[in-house]
Design an enzyme around this catalytic site. Structure first.
Site, PDB file in Angstrom:
ATOM      1  N   TYR A 155      26.597 -89.317 -13.287  1.00  0.00           N
ATOM      2  CA  TYR A 155      26.345 -90.672 -13.791  1.00  0.00           C
ATOM      3  C   TYR A 155      24.851 -90.976 -13.831  1.00  0.00           C
ATOM      4  O   TYR A 155      24.306 -91.346 -14.869  1.00  0.00           O
ATOM      5  CB  TYR A 155      27.073 -91.687 -12.897  1.00  0.00           C
ATOM      6  CG  TYR A 155      27.070 -93.098 -13.458  1.00  0.00           C
ATOM      7  CD1 TYR A 155      27.959 -93.463 -14.455  1.00  0.00           C
ATOM      8  CD2 TYR A 155      26.190 -94.062 -12.975  1.00  0.00           C
ATOM      9  CE1 TYR A 155      27.971 -94.748 -14.972  1.00  0.00           C
ATOM     10  CE2 TYR A 155      26.203 -95.350 -13.483  1.00  0.00           C
ATOM     11  CZ  TYR A 155      27.093 -95.686 -14.482  1.00  0.00           C
ATOM     12  OH  TYR A 155      27.098 -96.960 -14.998  1.00  0.00           O
ATOM     13  N   THR A 190      33.575-105.528 -13.610  1.00  0.00           N
ATOM     14  CA  THR A 190      34.383-105.058 -14.743  1.00  0.00           C
ATOM     15  C   THR A 190      35.437-104.100 -14.180  1.00  0.00           C
ATOM     16  O   THR A 190      35.371-103.723 -13.009  1.00  0.00           O
ATOM     17  CB  THR A 190      33.514-104.253 -15.740  1.00  0.00           C
ATOM     18  OG1 THR A 190      33.087-103.054 -15.078  1.00  0.00           O
ATOM     19  CG2 THR A 190      32.290-105.024 -16.217  1.00  0.00           C
TER      20      THR A 190
HETATM   21  N1  LIG Z   1      30.159-102.320 -14.252  1.00  0.00           N
HETATM   22  C1  LIG Z   1      28.993-102.011 -13.722  1.00  0.00           C
HETATM   23  O1  LIG Z   1      28.692-102.328 -12.555  1.00  0.00           O
HETATM   24  C2  LIG Z   1      27.975-101.257 -14.547  1.00  0.00           C
HETATM   25  C3  LIG Z   1      26.689-101.134 -14.035  1.00  0.00           C
HETATM   26  C4  LIG Z   1      25.724-100.459 -14.778  1.00  0.00           C
HETATM   27  C5  LIG Z   1      26.060 -99.926 -16.015  1.00  0.00           C
HETATM   28  N2  LIG Z   1      27.313-100.046 -16.471  1.00  0.00           N
HETATM   29  C6  LIG Z   1      27.594 -99.457 -17.779  1.00  0.00           C
HETATM   30  O2  LIG Z   1      28.102-100.442 -18.641  1.00  0.00           O
HETATM   31  C7  LIG Z   1      28.898 -99.813 -19.649  1.00  0.00           C
HETATM   32  C8  LIG Z   1      30.223-100.509 -19.749  1.00  0.00           C
HETATM   33  O3  LIG Z   1      30.910-100.342 -18.517  1.00  0.00           O
HETATM   34  P1  LIG Z   1      31.945-101.403 -17.953  1.00  0.00           P
HETATM   35  O4  LIG Z   1      31.578-101.662 -16.568  1.00  0.00           O
HETATM   36  O5  LIG Z   1      32.105-102.518 -18.930  1.00  0.00           O
HETATM   37  O6  LIG Z   1      33.247-100.471 -17.900  1.00  0.00           O
HETATM   38  P2  LIG Z   1      34.724-100.636 -18.476  1.00  0.00           P
HETATM   39  O7  LIG Z   1      35.496 -99.546 -17.814  1.00  0.00           O
HETATM   40  O8  LIG Z   1      35.195-102.026 -18.386  1.00  0.00           O
HETATM   41  O9  LIG Z   1      34.537-100.280 -20.030  1.00  0.00           O
HETATM   42  C9  LIG Z   1      34.245 -98.985 -20.468  1.00  0.00           C
HETATM   43  C10 LIG Z   1      34.882 -98.822 -21.841  1.00  0.00           C
HETATM   44  O10 LIG Z   1      34.509 -97.520 -22.348  1.00  0.00           O
HETATM   45  C11 LIG Z   1      35.663 -96.977 -22.977  1.00  0.00           C
HETATM   46  N3  LIG Z   1      35.560 -95.522 -23.047  1.00  0.00           N
HETATM   47  C12 LIG Z   1      35.622 -94.629 -22.030  1.00  0.00           C
HETATM   48  N4  LIG Z   1      35.512 -93.379 -22.507  1.00  0.00           N
HETATM   49  C13 LIG Z   1      35.350 -93.493 -23.850  1.00  0.00           C
HETATM   50  C14 LIG Z   1      35.193 -92.550 -24.896  1.00  0.00           C
HETATM   51  N5  LIG Z   1      35.156 -91.235 -24.671  1.00  0.00           N
HETATM   52  N6  LIG Z   1      35.047 -93.017 -26.157  1.00  0.00           N
HETATM   53  C15 LIG Z   1      35.070 -94.350 -26.410  1.00  0.00           C
HETATM   54  N7  LIG Z   1      35.238 -95.285 -25.465  1.00  0.00           N
HETATM   55  C16 LIG Z   1      35.382 -94.858 -24.196  1.00  0.00           C
HETATM   56  C17 LIG Z   1      36.822 -97.440 -22.097  1.00  0.00           C
HETATM   57  O11 LIG Z   1      38.058 -97.316 -22.768  1.00  0.00           O
HETATM   58  C18 LIG Z   1      36.420 -98.870 -21.801  1.00  0.00           C
HETATM   59  O12 LIG Z   1      36.902 -99.757 -22.789  1.00  0.00           O
HETATM   60  C19 LIG Z   1      28.975 -98.348 -19.259  1.00  0.00           C
HETATM   61  O13 LIG Z   1      28.003 -97.612 -19.983  1.00  0.00           O
HETATM   62  C20 LIG Z   1      28.633 -98.361 -17.788  1.00  0.00           C
HETATM   63  O14 LIG Z   1      28.119 -97.126 -17.338  1.00  0.00           O
HETATM   64  C21 LIG Z   1      28.290-100.702 -15.782  1.00  0.00           C
END
Ligand SMILES: NC(=O)c1ccc[n+]([C@@H]2O[C@H](COP(=O)([O-])OP(=O)(O)OC[C@H]3O[C@@H](n4cnc5c(N)ncnc54)[C@H](O)[C@@H]3O)[C@@H](O)[C@H]2O)c1
Length: 264
Positions: A155, A190
């Site tokens: 990650y 999330t």
């Molecule tokens: N939630 C946190 O604390 C956090 C912190 C920093 C960064 N992020 C980043 O934010 C972004 C969104 O994450 P989130 O927390 O909303 O997660 P989430 O799990 O709610 O959403 C992730 C989405 O990506 C989709 N997905 C997964 N694999 C896929 C693929 N191969 N092709 C297309 N879609 C795919 C999933 O179906 C889901 O809808 C990510 O890049 C994550 O790394 C999240």
């Protein structure tokens, strides 16, 4: 006049979490939006919700790790809405574990879904944006781009790559009217956060202690900043890695303790 009237946007990973919040935000400010995700039911549902509210939205199944599917997603936006102005590469999936035990396939898939996919998204979107005379790309990184986390090497490696890859896009395409920025969220509530909480066995209270604001961020708070970066309000910003973390990276974590533990 709303900020994104007449604009066309793609958001990947928009069936859930930060992507869904960004999709709703861009649509609420006038953009025609395309959901690219592997969750068909949830992706269709959010597109229908936006349509029912008077917006323009459509879903297309897209595994961002597959270049041909990402190209088809862009082609869909261009043929249905006439072009592409905004690309938010946001989807993510990761596995983890001790480095010595990490399954190479988990490593490959994590890098493919979180880093190579961002290359694919930009590669596919750039010609359409050049055709349009400009555009804005926002790639979702993380505060983990700037440091490691136990058992999360795929990650944090992928997210560090996203930040520097985005800088490359910014310097190559800035003079052609295209801005590219990464957004680096802290801890956002999330579905992915809840998986992490279970996987890493942290309590919600522990996670809240890691924020200067004393709470988890909400997806809307990230979406608002993505929308800002996509808008003309951010016309001077490109190549940035914008941290939106409630102050999590504002302190030095001495001895693994939050600076707030033991204080009220
Ligand atoms: N939630 C946190 O604390 C956090 C912190 C920093 C960064 N992020 C980043 O934010 C972004 C969104 O994450 P989130 O927390 O909303 O997660 P989430 O799990 O709610 O959403 C992730 C989405 O990506 C989709 N997905 C997964 N694999 C896929 C693929 N191969 N092709 C297309 N879609 C795919 C999933 O179906 C889901 O809808 C990510 O890049 C994550 O790394 C999240």
């Amino acid at each position: 006049m709303r900020r994104f009237d007449g604009k066309v946007a793609i958001v990947t990973g928009a069936a859930s979490g930060i992507g869904a919040a960004t999709l709703r935000r861009l649509a609420s400010e006038g953009a025609a939006v395309v959901v690219g995700d592997i969750q068909d039911e949830a992706g269709e549902a959010i597109a229908q919700e936006i349509g029912a509210g008077g917006g323009e939205a459509s879903f297309r199944h897209c595994d961002v790790a597959d270049l041909s599917q990402v190209e088809a997603l862009v082609e869909h936006a261009v043929s249905r809405y006439g072009g592409l102005d905004i690309m938010h590469n946001n989807a993510a999936w990761t596995g983890g574990g001790w480095v010595a035990d990490l399954d190479p396939e988990v490593w490959q898939r994590s890098i493919q879904v979180m880093l190579t996919s961002v290359f694919y998204g930009c590669r596919a979107a750039l010609p359409a944006m050049l055709e349009r005379g400009g555009g804005s790309i926002v790639n979702t990184a993380s505060i983990e781009a700037f440091g490691g986390e136990m058992l999360a090497s795929p990650y944090s490696t992928a997210k560090a790559g996203v930040v520097n890859f985005t800088r490359n896009v910014a310097i190559e395409y800035g003079r052609k009217g295209i801005r590219a920025n990464s957004i680096c969220p802290g801890i956002v509530e999330t579905p992915m956060y809840h998986q992490m909480e279970t996987f890493a066995k942290h309590s919600r209270e522990d996670m809240e202690q890691l924020s200067a604001l004393g709470r988890l961020l909400q997806p809307d708070e990230i979406a608002a900043v993505v929308a800002f970066l996509c808008s003309e309000d951010a016309s001077g910003i490109t190549g940035a890695a914008l941290v939106v973390d409630g102050g999590t990276t504002a302190f030095v974590n001495l001895g693994g303790h939050s600076p707030y533990s033991g204080s009220s």
